[in-house]
Design a protein around this motif. Sequence first.
Motif, PDB file in Angstrom:
ATOM      1  N   THR A 150       2.271  45.403  28.339  1.00 10.93           N
ATOM      2  CA  THR A 150       3.063  46.150  27.364  1.00 10.93           C
ATOM      3  C   THR A 150       3.833  47.220  28.127  1.00 10.93           C
ATOM      4  OG1 THR A 150       1.234  47.691  26.953  1.00 10.93           O
ATOM      5  CG2 THR A 150       1.443  45.792  25.457  1.00 10.93           C
TER       6      THR A 150
ATOM      7  N   HIS B 286       4.348  55.651  25.100  1.00 12.13           N
ATOM      8  CA  HIS B 286       3.295  56.176  24.250  1.00 12.13           C
ATOM      9  C   HIS B 286       3.859  56.635  22.913  1.00 12.13           C
ATOM     10  CE1 HIS B 286       0.681  55.975  27.723  1.00 12.13           C
ATOM     11  NE2 HIS B 286       1.541  56.707  28.417  1.00 12.13           N
ATOM     12  N   GLN B 287       3.100  56.416  21.856  1.00 13.37           N
ATOM     13  CA  GLN B 287       3.494  56.887  20.538  1.00 13.37           C
ATOM     14  C   GLN B 287       3.731  58.397  20.578  1.00 13.37           C
ATOM     15  OE1 GLN B 287       4.351  55.612  17.813  1.00 13.37           O
ATOM     16  NE2 GLN B 287       3.449  53.584  17.533  1.00 13.37           N
TER      17      GLN B 287
ATOM     18  N   LYS C 186       6.142  43.452  22.070  1.00 16.17           N
ATOM     19  CA  LYS C 186       4.873  44.023  21.605  1.00 16.17           C
ATOM     20  C   LYS C 186       4.969  45.548  21.453  1.00 16.17           C
ATOM     21  CE  LYS C 186       2.575  41.706  24.796  1.00 16.17           C
ATOM     22  NZ  LYS C 186       1.491  41.182  25.671  1.00 16.17           N
ATOM     23  N   SER C 187       5.637  46.183  22.393  1.00 13.85           N
ATOM     24  CA  SER C 187       5.730  47.635  22.343  1.00 13.85           C
ATOM     25  C   SER C 187       6.573  48.102  21.161  1.00 13.85           C
ATOM     26  CB  SER C 187       6.317  48.169  23.653  1.00 13.85           C
ATOM     27  OG  SER C 187       5.434  47.924  24.728  1.00 13.85           O
TER      28      SER C 187
ATOM     29  N   LYS D 261       7.063  46.498  18.342  1.00 11.68           N
ATOM     30  CA  LYS D 261       6.284  46.265  17.122  1.00 11.68           C
ATOM     31  C   LYS D 261       5.303  47.402  16.888  1.00 11.68           C
ATOM     32  CE  LYS D 261       6.521  41.192  17.134  1.00 11.68           C
ATOM     33  NZ  LYS D 261       5.781  39.939  17.416  1.00 11.68           N
ATOM     34  N   ASP D 262       4.692  47.879  17.977  1.00 13.72           N
ATOM     35  CA  ASP D 262       3.733  48.972  17.871  1.00 13.72           C
ATOM     36  C   ASP D 262       4.430  50.270  17.481  1.00 13.72           C
ATOM     37  OD1 ASP D 262       1.097  50.229  18.296  1.00 13.72           O
ATOM     38  OD2 ASP D 262       2.077  51.162  20.017  1.00 13.72           O
TER      39      ASP D 262
ATOM     40  N   HIS E  70       5.726  49.990  13.873  1.00 10.50           N
ATOM     41  CA  HIS E  70       4.650  49.701  12.908  1.00 10.50           C
ATOM     42  C   HIS E  70       4.989  48.503  12.011  1.00 10.50           C
ATOM     43  CE1 HIS E  70       2.736  53.426  14.109  1.00 10.50           C
ATOM     44  NE2 HIS E  70       3.843  54.087  13.829  1.00 10.50           N
TER      45      HIS E  70
ATOM     46  N   ASN F  61       5.619  43.813  12.241  1.00 13.18           N
ATOM     47  CA  ASN F  61       5.401  42.608  13.033  1.00 13.18           C
ATOM     48  C   ASN F  61       6.677  41.776  13.152  1.00 13.18           C
ATOM     49  OD1 ASN F  61       3.551  41.077  14.575  1.00 13.18           O
ATOM     50  ND2 ASN F  61       3.372  39.568  12.920  1.00 13.18           N
TER      51      ASN F  61
ATOM     52  N   GLY G 253      10.229  44.547  16.781  1.00 14.85           N
ATOM     53  CA  GLY G 253      10.056  45.663  15.858  1.00 14.85           C
ATOM     54  C   GLY G 253      11.163  45.808  14.837  1.00 14.85           C
TER      55      GLY G 253
END
Length: 268
Positions: free
Chosen positions: A208, A212-213, A245-246, A248-249, A252, A254, A258
Amino acid sequence: MLSTAKGAQSYNDIRTVNGVVYPTFRETCFAKGFLGSDQEFISALQEANNWGIRLTEKETIHLCLTKIENMLQANRRSLRDFPSMPYPIGYARNQQHNNLIHNEMAYDKEMLAEQYNTAYQLLTDEQKTIVDTIMRVVNTQSAAVYFLYGYGGTGKTFVWTTLSSATRSNGGIVCTIASSGIASLLLPGGRTAHSKFAIPVAATQNSTCNIHQGSDLAELLKVTKLIVWDEAPMCHKFAFKALDKSLKDIMHNNLPFGGKIIVFGGDF
């Protein structure tokens, strides 16, 4: 000097200015105004020195370290990463100010609007269709992923420039990246994909991005309206999976990438 010393018959004639014979050609050039003196630079240094003495040595060091820390944090680094370097005393970063977003919003919108209008008139019919299609999605912020294929010389970079100026002229943020450093230099505000998105080298199936969030980069990606990735076929598929993946994270959801509008381009 020869072109200005009319009728010169000797070296002395060449070194003569307004009846004065100068001992060297360098001094003659100064007298003719061909060379500038260092006085302007000396005066600037003296002025800086006179201004600088208003601050104590400790204050000067603190301001210098703070400036360096701000620049490092804009690139996701810090003076704390370098143990031998001192850290600015009492440094408190303004959490409300995101340097990455600020830099992306600092473009001259009027100039970019003019640039877009000029560029749009130069597009071919096929290029206009591509730009119009992508801009409709950008304006509505509907999730979409495109791939623009074209061999060298078909105008892909010109399309990227047009899309960037169109979006930025309206206050939108565009991330323009490329798989290689040389290709990124051709993009307006371009960076390499690995640098911009902190993609690991080498990426694996489970990799990933190092985002960082809550970080400045994550907040930048949240408000980004368009991502342009040039020379995409040069990157390994795991790099795209890591970004997918990052994002999407960060977003928030899928949705692919994103839900961000991303345009890949390149030549197979």
